[in-house]
Design a protein around this motif. Structure first.
Motif, PDB file in Angstrom:
ATOM      1  N   SER A  29       9.359  60.032 -65.017  1.00  0.00           N
ATOM      2  CA  SER A  29       8.921  58.861 -65.777  1.00  0.00           C
ATOM      3  C   SER A  29       7.849  59.279 -66.785  1.00  0.00           C
ATOM      4  O   SER A  29       7.358  60.411 -66.765  1.00  0.00           O
ATOM      5  N   LYS A  30       7.476  58.342 -67.636  1.00  0.00           N
ATOM      6  CA  LYS A  30       6.470  58.596 -68.661  1.00  0.00           C
ATOM      7  C   LYS A  30       5.137  59.015 -68.035  1.00  0.00           C
ATOM      8  O   LYS A  30       4.493  59.960 -68.477  1.00  0.00           O
ATOM      9  N   GLU A  31       4.739  58.325 -66.970  1.00  0.00           N
ATOM     10  CA  GLU A  31       3.456  58.606 -66.316  1.00  0.00           C
ATOM     11  C   GLU A  31       3.467  59.980 -65.649  1.00  0.00           C
ATOM     12  O   GLU A  31       2.462  60.705 -65.684  1.00  0.00           O
ATOM     13  N   GLU A  32       4.589  60.347 -65.037  1.00  0.00           N
ATOM     14  CA  GLU A  32       4.674  61.653 -64.382  1.00  0.00           C
ATOM     15  C   GLU A  32       4.598  62.787 -65.403  1.00  0.00           C
ATOM     16  O   GLU A  32       3.942  63.809 -65.156  1.00  0.00           O
ATOM     17  N   ILE A  33       5.229  62.594 -66.550  1.00  0.00           N
ATOM     18  CA  ILE A  33       5.179  63.616 -67.598  1.00  0.00           C
ATOM     19  C   ILE A  33       3.751  63.777 -68.109  1.00  0.00           C
ATOM     20  O   ILE A  33       3.254  64.904 -68.248  1.00  0.00           O
ATOM     21  N   GLU A  34       3.070  62.665 -68.353  1.00  0.00           N
ATOM     22  CA  GLU A  34       1.684  62.738 -68.825  1.00  0.00           C
ATOM     23  C   GLU A  34       0.788  63.393 -67.789  1.00  0.00           C
ATOM     24  O   GLU A  34      -0.120  64.154 -68.130  1.00  0.00           O
ATOM     25  N   GLU A  35       1.041  63.122 -66.515  1.00  0.00           N
ATOM     26  CA  GLU A  35       0.274  63.721 -65.430  1.00  0.00           C
ATOM     27  C   GLU A  35       0.426  65.246 -65.429  1.00  0.00           C
ATOM     28  O   GLU A  35      -0.556  65.986 -65.299  1.00  0.00           O
ATOM     29  N   LYS A  69       4.439  60.036 -77.372  1.00  0.00           N
ATOM     30  CA  LYS A  69       3.285  60.784 -77.879  1.00  0.00           C
ATOM     31  C   LYS A  69       3.575  62.271 -77.776  1.00  0.00           C
ATOM     32  O   LYS A  69       4.325  62.703 -76.907  1.00  0.00           O
ATOM     33  N   THR A  70       2.950  63.043 -78.640  1.00  0.00           N
ATOM     34  CA  THR A  70       3.096  64.493 -78.547  1.00  0.00           C
ATOM     35  C   THR A  70       2.195  65.029 -77.440  1.00  0.00           C
ATOM     36  O   THR A  70       1.303  64.319 -76.937  1.00  0.00           O
ATOM     37  N   ILE A  71       2.413  66.290 -77.091  1.00  0.00           N
ATOM     38  CA  ILE A  71       1.600  66.916 -76.050  1.00  0.00           C
ATOM     39  C   ILE A  71       0.142  66.968 -76.488  1.00  0.00           C
ATOM     40  O   ILE A  71      -0.769  66.669 -75.701  1.00  0.00           O
ATOM     41  N   GLU A  77      -6.144  62.350 -75.725  1.00  0.00           N
ATOM     42  CA  GLU A  77      -6.475  61.093 -75.054  1.00  0.00           C
ATOM     43  C   GLU A  77      -7.222  61.324 -73.745  1.00  0.00           C
ATOM     44  O   GLU A  77      -8.071  60.524 -73.353  1.00  0.00           O
ATOM     45  N   ASN A  78      -6.900  62.421 -73.060  1.00  0.00           N
ATOM     46  CA  ASN A  78      -7.524  62.714 -71.775  1.00  0.00           C
ATOM     47  C   ASN A  78      -8.661  63.727 -71.896  1.00  0.00           C
ATOM     48  O   ASN A  78      -9.127  64.257 -70.886  1.00  0.00           O
ATOM     49  N   ASN A  79      -9.104  63.999 -73.123  1.00  0.00           N
ATOM     50  CA  ASN A  79     -10.228  64.889 -73.410  1.00  0.00           C
ATOM     51  C   ASN A  79     -10.047  66.294 -72.830  1.00  0.00           C
ATOM     52  O   ASN A  79     -10.977  66.878 -72.291  1.00  0.00           O
TER      53      ASN A  79
END
Length: 151
Positions: A29-35, A69-71, A77-79
């Motif tokens: 999912s989107k959240e897992e990829i961002e994680e 969003k790109t990598i 976003e997460n600093n």
């Protein structure tokens, strides 16, 4: 038009297929990829390497299609984004390796030319990043600063 530092012309490489939405067979999912991106970014992995790992190990063909969003945007976003862009870091690593080689081999004229080409690429990239606000206006490149920043 010919390339600046090579005698060849044209556009090489393959092009991606034209798709506009994330395929339904992507398992994450989107959240897992961002994680995963944030976790790898905290470990100091380059964004290109993060994309390769997501593609090869997690079956995510394109992070931008999957998350919107790109990598690099996710890392910012997460600093966890690096202060210096990845392509500039890679060029500075090349310049450091060439400088070490030239210190050991003073008469290697061909690699001296390679060093000049690499440093001109760095200067052009720094000028671009200063113009777009990625690097501060007073940032200066030198081989000594590069060695301190990279290693």
């Amino acid at each position: 038009m010919a390339r600046m530092h090579a005698r060849r012309r044209g556009k090489s490489g393959s092009s991606r297929p034209m798709i506009s939405e994330n395929p339904e067979w992507v398992p994450l999912s989107k959240e897992e990829i961002e994680e995963i991106v944030v976790k790898m970014g905290k470990d100091g992995v380059l964004s290109a390497k993060i994309g390769l790992v997501l593609r090869d190990q997690h079956s995510v063909p394109d992070v931008k299609l999957a998350t919107g969003k790109t990598i690099t945007q996710i890392l910012k976003e997460n600093n966890v984004a690096p202060n210096i862009p990845d392509d500039l870091v890679a060029l500075m690593r090349t310049a450091i390796n060439l400088q070490n080689h030239l210190n050991a081999n003073k008469k290697d004229v061909a690699n001296k030319r390679g060093m000049q080409i690499t440093e001109s690429k760095i200067r052009r990239l720094v000028k671009y990043y200063k113009r777009n606000g990625v690097l501060p206006a007073d940032w200066q490149y030198s081989i000594a600063n590069a060695e301190l920043l990279i290693e």
